[in-house]
Scaffold this active site. Structure first.
Site, PDB file in Angstrom:
ATOM      1  N   CYS A   1     -53.582  -7.981  25.720  1.00 34.53           N
ATOM      2  CA  CYS A   1     -53.476  -6.879  26.549  1.00 34.53           C
ATOM      3  C   CYS A   1     -53.573  -5.620  25.667  1.00 34.53           C
ATOM      4  O   CYS A   1     -53.920  -4.436  26.159  1.00 34.53           O
ATOM      5  CB  CYS A   1     -52.573  -6.630  27.501  1.00 34.53           C
TER       6      CYS A   1
ATOM      7  N   HIS B   1     -48.048   1.866  28.757  1.00 31.65           N
ATOM      8  CA  HIS B   1     -48.566   0.591  29.137  1.00 31.65           C
ATOM      9  C   HIS B   1     -48.209   0.570  30.605  1.00 31.65           C
ATOM     10  O   HIS B   1     -49.230  -0.014  31.331  1.00 31.65           O
ATOM     11  CB  HIS B   1     -48.096  -0.410  28.315  1.00 31.65           C
TER      12      HIS B   1
ATOM     13  N   GLU C   1     -40.293  -0.840  28.482  1.00 29.69           N
ATOM     14  CA  GLU C   1     -41.142   0.227  27.933  1.00 29.69           C
ATOM     15  C   GLU C   1     -40.119   1.671  28.199  1.00 29.69           C
ATOM     16  O   GLU C   1     -40.122   2.501  27.342  1.00 29.69           O
ATOM     17  CB  GLU C   1     -42.317   0.439  28.435  1.00 29.69           C
TER      18      GLU C   1
ATOM     19  N   LYS D   1     -52.452   2.367  34.753  1.00 29.06           N
ATOM     20  CA  LYS D   1     -52.776   1.000  35.521  1.00 29.06           C
ATOM     21  C   LYS D   1     -52.543   1.217  36.999  1.00 29.06           C
ATOM     22  O   LYS D   1     -53.037   0.361  37.882  1.00 29.06           O
ATOM     23  CB  LYS D   1     -51.790   0.248  35.018  1.00 29.06           C
TER      24      LYS D   1
ATOM     25  N   HIS E   1     -54.575  -3.589  36.030  1.00 27.78           N
ATOM     26  CA  HIS E   1     -54.335  -4.076  34.648  1.00 27.78           C
ATOM     27  C   HIS E   1     -55.819  -4.654  33.958  1.00 27.78           C
ATOM     28  O   HIS E   1     -55.955  -5.772  34.471  1.00 27.78           O
ATOM     29  CB  HIS E   1     -53.211  -5.029  34.465  1.00 27.78           C
TER      30      HIS E   1
ATOM     31  N   PHE F   1     -49.340  -9.969  25.995  1.00 28.60           N
ATOM     32  CA  PHE F   1     -48.891 -11.172  25.939  1.00 28.60           C
ATOM     33  C   PHE F   1     -48.736 -11.819  24.570  1.00 28.60           C
ATOM     34  O   PHE F   1     -49.782 -11.440  23.796  1.00 28.60           O
ATOM     35  CB  PHE F   1     -49.569 -12.244  26.787  1.00 28.60           C
TER      36      PHE F   1
END
Length: 414
Positions: A167, A309, A320, A338, A343, A402
């Protein structure tokens, strides 16, 4: 000019191109993100899947937009990237027919490339045999083809690469492109990322992993992605591409181009902890932020905005949020696109970096969709409900993927 680069030349963003669920170009995407309303909806091609909704690119005939006779050999993600690249190059005031292609690099990341086409070809083989396999099957599946097709169409014969860091692939691609410019390996870089993962295998996989939001009876898919909310319940899938044109600032100004922003710093680290879960301390991701700030020559207090993110997953958002609270105690305004875009996997970081450029340019921080207020345990100044109008000179964009890939960009007013 950036203060921490020493002899490293400043790098300018001179062009933007976007294909997203919020719009088929940069302006419509920006307007959609600022409106703070998700376009997530039920997708006919996902009928029967446990997750049958997503944020998709709509309202465009991709083949017609590509034109000519080559679209047949391109996967959906390649078409997104090529159209976004065309917009970015035009926005930069450049002409591939007249530039020196030997000095043009193409760096386009992706997380899964043409994985949707892999499944289509596998089903065709199983159901109808070898004769059903497309002669262009390999081209439809390998992850470098977005970069390759852009290079072909734009006569770019400099370095061409396809970074994959899940990502955070888009931020990795932009960082690599910046390095190519500052080390003199190119004069222009067409860089960003693309993704097209709205297909049953991917959707079911994310659902089974526990990362995806699940809809209950009567739930509106457009309300399910809630970054930093107390009741956040998982990600909603998106797709699309974002491409930037990068040049050394001095070169851009010499040709009369107006830099939209400067890419002042970049940082990357790896958690080396778990294939899907971030390290719960957030310490390694924090180091990526600190590397980017040091590269830009900034102190944490110089940051005036954080493009987070923000996936809407319980652990990811908590990690985060804690990181932001530690690194930026002055509480700069935070957004998380997002909530609107879903996403978009490998393309997400490039989209969010482009939106950060637009925030700096317009002095507007978009709101986080579906969020009334952050969870009480998060010490965040989240922008909600309406865009925040505020001059932003320095901002950061976080991207975490990931595999523990952490990548951060520092962007500033030109």
């Amino acid at each position: 000019m950036t203060g921490g680069a020493g002899a490293r030349p400043a790098v300018a963003v001179t062009g933007l191109g976007m294909m997203t669920p919020a719009g088929n170009d940069t302006e419509s995407t920006w307007n959609g993100v600022c409106a703070g309303i998700s376009p997530a909806r039920t997708v006919p091609g996902l009928s029967g899947c446990v997750v049958d909704f997503a944020c998709t690119v709509d309202g465009i005939d991709l083949d017609a937009a590509i034109g000519g006779r080559t679209a047949f050999r391109m996967g959906r993600h390649v078409k997104f990237a090529l159209l976004a690249a065309r917009e970015a190059v035009a926005d930069a005031g450049l002409d591939p027919m007249s530039w020196d292609g030997t000095r043009v690099a193409v760096v386009v990341g992706t997380s899964s490339g043409g994985s949707a086409n892999v499944t289509e070809q596998a089903l065709a083989l199983d159901r109808r045999g070898a004769e059903a396999i497309s002669a262009t099957g390999t081209l439809l599946t390998i992850p470098n083809m977005a970069a390759a097709e852009i290079a072909i169409k734009m006569r770019a014969t400099g370095p061409s690469m396809a970074p994959c860091t899940a990502c955070s692939s888009g931020v990795t691609a932009l960082s690599v492109a910046r390095d190519l410019l500052t080390t003199g390996q190119c004069d222009i870089a067409v860089a960003g990322a693309t993704e097209a993962t709205v297909f049953p295998l991917a959707m079911i996989g994310f659902a089974r992993s526990g990362a995806a939001a699940l809809a209950g009876p009567g739930d509106d898919p457009a309300l399910l992605c809630r970054p930093f909310a107390a009741d956040r319940a998982g990600l909603v899938m998106g797709e699309g591409a974002a491409i930037m044109v990068l040049e050394r600032e001095r070169d851009a100004r010499a040709r009369g181009a107006r830099p939209r922003a400067l890419l002042a710093g970049a940082g990357a680290t790896t958690d080396a902890h778990h294939p899907t879960s971030p390290h719960p301390s957030g310490a390694v991701a924090q180091r990526a932020v600190e590397v980017a700030l040091r590269d830009a020559g900034w102190h944490a207090g110089d940051v005036e905005h954080v493009n987070a993110h923000g996936t809407s997953t319980p652990l990811g958002d908590a990690t985060e949020a804690a990181l932001i609270g530690r690194v930026y105690p002055h509480r700069p305004p935070v957004t998380a696109p997002k909530g609107v875009l879903g996403h978009c996997m490998g393309a997400a970081g490039a989209m969010e970096a482009a939106l950060t450029v637009l925030t700096i340019e317009h002095g507007v921080v978009p709101p986080i969709a579906n969020l009334d207020a952050p969870a009480v345990e998060f010490d965040l100044d989240c922008v909600t409900k309406q865009p925040l109008r505020q001059r932003i000179d320095r901002a950061v964009s976080h991207s975490f993927g990931f595999g523990g890939h952490n990548a951060v960009l520092a962007l500033e007013r030109a």
